[in-house]
Structure formats: structure tokens, C-alpha cells
Motif scaffolding. Structure first.
Motif, PDB file in Angstrom:
ATOM      1  N   SER B  90       0.838  -1.204   0.000  1.00 48.28           N
ATOM      2  CA  SER B  90       0.000   0.000   0.000  1.00 48.28           C
ATOM      3  C   SER B  90       0.873   1.255   0.000  1.00 48.28           C
ATOM      4  CB  SER B  90      -0.972  -0.016   1.173  1.00 48.28           C
ATOM      5  OG  SER B  90      -0.277   0.155   2.383  1.00 48.28           O
ATOM      6  N   LEU B  93       1.891   1.765  -3.524  1.00 50.16           N
ATOM      7  CA  LEU B  93       0.778   2.167  -4.389  1.00 50.16           C
ATOM      8  C   LEU B  93       0.260   3.559  -4.039  1.00 50.16           C
ATOM      9  CD1 LEU B  93      -1.169  -1.218  -4.477  1.00 50.16           C
ATOM     10  CD2 LEU B  93      -0.004  -0.125  -6.408  1.00 50.16           C
ATOM     11  N   VAL B 165      -0.705 -10.041  -6.000  1.00 54.43           N
ATOM     12  CA  VAL B 165      -1.064  -8.689  -6.424  1.00 54.43           C
ATOM     13  C   VAL B 165      -2.178  -8.780  -7.477  1.00 54.43           C
ATOM     14  CG1 VAL B 165      -0.179  -6.672  -7.696  1.00 54.43           C
ATOM     15  CG2 VAL B 165       1.235  -7.753  -5.955  1.00 54.43           C
ATOM     16  N   THR B 166      -3.145  -7.859  -7.430  1.00 51.64           N
ATOM     17  CA  THR B 166      -4.204  -7.870  -8.448  1.00 51.64           C
ATOM     18  C   THR B 166      -3.661  -7.355  -9.777  1.00 51.64           C
ATOM     19  OG1 THR B 166      -4.884  -5.605  -7.984  1.00 51.64           O
ATOM     20  CG2 THR B 166      -5.947  -7.348  -6.681  1.00 51.64           C
ATOM     21  N   ASN B 169      -3.303  -3.586  -9.696  1.00 51.99           N
ATOM     22  CA  ASN B 169      -2.130  -3.110  -8.948  1.00 51.99           C
ATOM     23  C   ASN B 169      -0.827  -3.442  -9.664  1.00 51.99           C
ATOM     24  OD1 ASN B 169      -3.651  -1.951  -6.961  1.00 51.99           O
ATOM     25  ND2 ASN B 169      -3.421  -3.627  -5.485  1.00 51.99           N
ATOM     26  N   VAL B 172      -0.133  -0.749 -12.087  1.00 54.21           N
ATOM     27  CA  VAL B 172       0.375   0.448 -11.409  1.00 54.21           C
ATOM     28  C   VAL B 172       1.845   0.268 -11.025  1.00 54.21           C
ATOM     29  CG1 VAL B 172       0.120   1.963  -9.396  1.00 54.21           C
ATOM     30  CG2 VAL B 172      -1.915   1.082 -10.557  1.00 54.21           C
TER      31      VAL B 172
END
Lengths: 72, 193
Positions: B90, B93, B165-166, B169, B172
Motif C-alpha cells: 500500500s 501504491l 497482487v491484483t 495493482n 500500477v
């Protein structure tokens, strides 16, 4: 003329990164090249990205055939 | 091939230990695992060095061997589960840091008239050194997924399943990696002029 919003420098950087992952759509390519053609900062950044991507490939030895000898 | 030539190739292979370890470390982020992968790559290289003839591409050849050893290591660790640390993720991100690169209209918020023009006169050794330093500065998860993509050439699905991780994401993180590397190299290109 199209009725689409012109893309920003920030949008341009996303398209440059996405283009490493997938084929951009025709619309995205047109947006990207259209923006870069008119933006001096993005022209400079785009040149830097080209060199960066080329250097990364060299660093991880992607552009050289394994076992080959450059002096041959 | 003379014995002296063979000995000198083995000696030369050994000189690559530090750089191989550093690259393995960028990917694995675990000193013991990186040391094992490096050791296995060096042993495999020494055992098969008689098949290797092009010394100019020694680095290429060693990195390709290391790549397989690192992939093995990842597969072993995946069985034990190697998800990313959500707290660390997080932070990586967090959008605040990147917002400063652009102004509120999405234009570059750069104080300079133009970016540094990357020069190709910098020697390959010099650029390897600079790029490695920039890669090392990437946050942990960012560099892990970036190397999985660019070096190991795993698919997005493989990276997502390996790290938890999605897909969103991952996009990103790869974007951030490229942006940070460009900024980092911009500074070094600037200095070299």
C-alpha cells in the motif's frame, strides 16, 4: 477532428508503459502519437523511455544471442 | 582449447559472482536464496564452460543460467507461499508521491525546459552500473514484479498468482517502476553531460 478530449502528459506516460504490456488500440496509438507530436517535454521523455527500455533489454541480456560472440 | 584457456574462463566466470548475486537479490529479496541461486548458476557454468566459446558474451550466458536458477527458486518458494506484504504494497501504491510529477492539468511539473537527452557515449559498463543502482532504489515489491516481467518474462497472470497482487495493482507497479527508472536515469544522464 474528433470529439474526444485530448490526452495529457500523464495519460501519455500510462500509454507508454501499457504499450510494453499489450498492443495499444488504434485510438490509443493515435492519441499517443498525436500528443507527442505537439509536446516538447513528452518528446524528450519519450526518447528517454526508448533508451531506458533498450538499456533494460541489454542489462538482462535480451538483445544478444546466448553463446554468440560479438567479436566473430 | 588449452588447459590455460579453460582455467582463465573459470577464473573469469568467478569474477561475475558479485553481479550475479546482486541481480538474484533484486528478484528474490532474500540473501540466502540469492546466494543459493548464484552458487548453482556458477557451478552449472563451470561444469559446462567447455561448451561456451564466445567470451564477449560471458555476462549474457551467465545471466541466462542465473535466470533458470532464480525461476527454480521462485517455484520452490511459491509452494511455501510468497505473497507480498500488504502494508508495504500500500505504501508503494500510494498516489501522493507520484502526483508531484504532474500538475493538476496532467502536464509535467518539471522545472526544466526539457528532459536530458540520453547520450549513448556512456560506456556499457557505466550504464550497467547506473541502471543497477537505479533498479536497487526501486521499492521491494515494485522491483520484484518489474524483474519478473522484464527479466524472467513471466506473464501477468503468473506474476499475480506468484505475488497475490491484483492485475490492476500490477499495472500500477510496472508503471511506477518505469517512471522511477526514467527519473533516476534522467539525473545520471544530466550529470554525464
Amino acid at each position: 477532428m474528433t470529439n474526444r478530449e485530448p490526452i495529457t502528459c500523464q495519460d501519455t506516460t500510462w500509454l507508454v508503459s501499457d504499450s510494453c504490456e499489450r498492443e495499444l488500440t488504434a485510438e490509443e496509438k493515435a492519441d499517443l502519437h498525436g500528443h507527442i507530436a505537439t509536446c516538447e517535454l513528452c518528446q524528450g521523455a519519450s526518447k528517454q523511455f526508448d533508451v531506458l527500455f533498450q538499456q533494460i533489454r541489454l542489462f538482462f541480456s535480451k538483445d544478444i544471442q546466448p553463446g554468440g560472440d560479438a567479436s566473430e | 582449447m588449452t588447459d590455460a584457456y579453460k582455467t582463465s574462463v573459470i577464473d573469469e566466470i568467478a569474477t561475475y559472482r558479485p553481479v550475479l548475486f546482486r541481480i538474484a537479490m533484486l528478484q528474490l529479496r532474500d540473501a540466502a536464496a540469492a546466494e543459493d541461486a548464484t552458487q548453482e548458476a556458477l557451478l552449472a557454468a563451470i561444469q559446462t564452460h567447455d561448451k561456451f566459446e564466445g567470451r564477449a558474451a560471458l555476462r549474457t550466458w551467465l545471466i541466462s543460467i542465473l535466470r533458470f536458477k532464480v525461476l527454480d527458486s521462485l517455484r520452490q518458494r511459491q509452494r511455501q507461499g510468497m505473497p507480498v506484504d500488504p502494508g508495504q504494497l500500500s505504501v508503494e501504491l500510494d498516489t501522493a508521491k507520484f502526483a508531484t510529477l504532474f500538475d493538476e492539468t496532467g502536464c509535467w511539473a518539471t522545472p526544466k525546459d526539457a528532459w536530458t537527452n540520453p547520450e549513448t557515449h556512456v560506456s556499457r559498463i557505466e550504464f550497467f552500473r547506473v541502471l543497477e543502482a537505479c533498479l536497487t532504489k526501486l521499492p521491494t515489491n515494485t522491483s520484484r514484479v518489474f524483474l519478473m516481467r522484464e527479466w524472467l518474462e513471466l506473464t501477468s497472470d503468473e506474476i499475480c498468482s506468484e505475488t497475490g497482487v491484483t492485475a490492476g495493482n500490477l499495472r500500477v507497479l510496472l508503471y511506477r517502476a518505469r517512471m522511477q527508472l526514467r527519473s533516476c536515469l534522467d539525473v545520471s544522464w544530466d550529470r554525464s553531460q
